[in-house]
Design an enzyme around this catalytic site. Structure first.
Site, short mmCIF file in Angstrom:
data_model
loop_
_atom_site.label_atom_id
_atom_site.label_comp_id
_atom_site.label_asym_id
_atom_site.label_seq_id
_atom_site.Cartn_x
_atom_site.Cartn_y
_atom_site.Cartn_z
N ASP A 136 0.83 -1.21 0.00
CA ASP A 136 0.00 0.00 0.00
C ASP A 136 0.86 1.26 0.00
O ASP A 136 0.37 2.35 0.35
CB ASP A 136 -0.90 0.02 1.25
CG ASP A 136 -2.18 -0.77 1.05
OD1 ASP A 136 -2.43 -1.22 -0.08
OD2 ASP A 136 -2.94 -0.94 2.02
N ASP A 289 -6.83 -7.29 14.21
CA ASP A 289 -6.40 -8.63 14.61
C ASP A 289 -7.19 -9.12 15.82
O ASP A 289 -7.68 -10.25 15.85
CB ASP A 289 -4.90 -8.63 14.91
CG ASP A 289 -4.45 -7.40 15.70
OD1 ASP A 289 -5.32 -6.69 16.25
OD2 ASP A 289 -3.23 -7.15 15.76
#
Length: 536
Positions: A136, A289
């Protein structure tokens, strides 16, 4: 009606009254102290003592459990079905499941070669492994460098894919989610995630995948982080002490007693079907996460933590990078707790005991109370109690329980035991940032979804001597903007005043602690913590 002056409300008979400003402030203090300040401070002391008992009981519980685990519990290889991966002459590489390796990146100029190289050197059949570099990066030069590195490994026969997106929507969670949408991923059973600074050992997959193959109810196998730069500076040593306790105690206890813990975001391997069943990656918080782990755990999936499966990584060595990381790690869990509390309470797939563990122990005590207690008690309530002698803080709450909690926290890194007192002072400084971030998460305030990628220096410092110099004026502005922390300096002044008052009038010698805490806040306020990166 007789004219009423403002002095009519202030009885002149009160001893010490003077007409000057200082006298008026002192008189006002005396007027509000007894009816307002003393009761509020006394309530604050009781609340802090209650929080200290919560944290103490939590640490004591985990300390007892970890001792029992080390002495009596079987190792994960004995608790779960596990067989080593062996080459099968008849089936060939077909005996090995397809594994996807995801490496999310964002302008990782200093470390991209290391992480890609480590992933490509995993001991696994090349035709059963897909490496996915999710880049990215916004720096076109870095993107070109990463792509060329992928092409270089592809020329060696490695199945490596370089994937980019048009936007950074969802940040890391968005990149991981987008990566799983590619057609070639449908052939993969498992996905292992390594951040750009992580360097797995070649046998990582051979040691972790068997848990997933032979135990269909296991969704995640998490490895332990090890730090290649823990000795770089005092800041990295402090982080190592905190994270070693997290892995040695918190993750081990969660895995052994509940088969549940928070995914660390990297250095772990997931069953892809478990990710899909849990609803996939979500970018609603900065802890994607933990979000995935909670949702998968509520579906009944089990997690396995392997303390001896170690993955090398890099700690943030600049104070600025560390502060941003701690903001994300404190704000995200608080915000996730707000969003998922009702889902956890209403869940019917897990036991009441496990729900209590997740709500009270995992979230409430560790992610909320621990931050509030550390900041408010050590940096606000205890110092204020010195200025208000009518409020007494019992010795067991001010000294004994905190000392035991600190001692229990030290078990993760015995080699740094001599740094324990400074670690406490440093944690008190950071508790301000963590508490502020926790409130932002709970209230969903402005910075709730702020995502700043943790800067990795790699060998950057070694190459700074070849960089261009910057004009002195710009250097000064950068110094003031990046390193001067007014909040820390403000707390240093406040604690210094309290320390001086205790030195002159106090009876408990708290000024020794306060002056040491003043020094630590001052050092942090001027940015002299961690690696100092020269302006380039």
């Amino acid at each position: 009606m007789a004219e009423v002056s403002e002095n009519s409300f202030i009885p002149e008979s009160i001893p010490g009254y003077t007409a000057d400003m200082a006298g008026q402030i002192g008189l006002l203090w005396e007027l509000i102290k007894a009816p307002l300040i003393v009761p509020l401070l006394r309530i604050s002391v009781y609340m802090c003592l209650a929080m200290s008992i919560m944290v103490f009981m939590e640490r004591l519980y985990m300390g007892v459990v970890i001792i029992l685990v080390k002495i009596f519990w079987k190792k994960p290889e004995k608790r779960y079905k596990w067989e080593s991966m062996k080459d099968d002459l008849e089936m060939g590489n077909g005996a090995f499941p397809m594994v996807l390796v995801q490496i999310p990146m964002f302008n990782e100029k200093e470390v991209y070669k290391i992480s890609i190289g480590a992933a490509c050197n995993l001991s696994w059949p090349a035709d059963r492994l897909v490496i996915q570099v999710l880049d990215d990066s916004t720096d076109l030069l870095i993107k070109d460098m990463v792509e060329k590195e992928c092409i270089r490994w592809a020329s060696k026969g490695i199945n490596i894919r370089y994937q980019i997106r048009e936007t950074r929507g969802g940040y890391k969670a968005g990149a991981l989610k987008e990566g799983l949408k590619h057609d070639y991923v449908k052939e993969c059973d498992y996905v292992v995630i390594f951040d750009a600074d992580f360097r797995p050992e070649p046998d990582f997959l051979r040691r972790s995948v068997p848990f997933l193959i032979h135990n269909p109810d296991v969704a995640l196998v998490q490895g332990r982080w090890r730090f290649v730069n823990s000795d770089e500076c005092l800041l990295t040593r402090m982080q190592e002490m905190s994270l070693d306790y997290h892995f040695t105690v918190e993750q081990e206890v969660g895995s052994s007693t509940h088969a549940f813990f928070g995914f660390n975001g990297t250095g772990g391997i997931w069953r892809i079907s478990a990710i899909n069943e849990a609803g996939g990656w979500k970018d609603r918080t900065t802890v994607e996460d933990m979000d995935l782990a909670i949702r998968a755990g509520l579906k009944g999936w089990k997690f396995v933590y392997l303390g001896d499966l170690q993955v090398k990584s890099e700690l943030p060595s600049t104070f600025k990078a560390f502060r941003f990381q701690q903001h994300r790690w404190s704000c995200g869990p608080a915000n996730l707790f707000r969003k998922m509390l009702l889902d956890i309470v209403l869940n019917k797939k897990v036991s009441l005991y496990k729900k209590f563990y997740v709500i009270y122990s995992f979230f409430f005590v560790r992610k909320l109370v621990a931050h509030f207690f550390t900041f408010f008690f050590y940096c606000v309530v205890l110092p204020l109690s010195i200025l208000v002698p009518e409020v007494d803080v019992p010795k067991w709450g001010a000294i004994y329980i905190p000392c035991i909690i600190t001692a229990l926290n030290s078990v993760g890194t015995p080699r740094s035991f001599h740094l324990l007192f400074y670690w406490v002072l440093f944690e008190n400084v950071m508790s301000f940032h963590r508490t502020k971030a926790t409130f932002i998460g709970l209230l969903e305030a402005k910075r709730v979804n702020e995502w700043v990628v943790t800067e990795k220096l790699g060998d950057a410092l070694k190459n700074k001597s070849h960089s261009k110099t910057v004009a002195p004026k710009k250097q000064l502005l950068k110094f003031l903007g990046d390193r001067i922390q007014l909040h820390e300096l403000g707390f240093a002044v406040f604690l210094f005043i309290c320390g001086c008052y205790d030195f002159l009038y106090g009876k408990n010698c708290y000024f020794i602690y306060l002056f040491l805490q003043v020094i630590t806040f001052t050092i942090a306020g001027f940015g002299y913590i961690g690696t100092i990166v020269p302006s380039s």
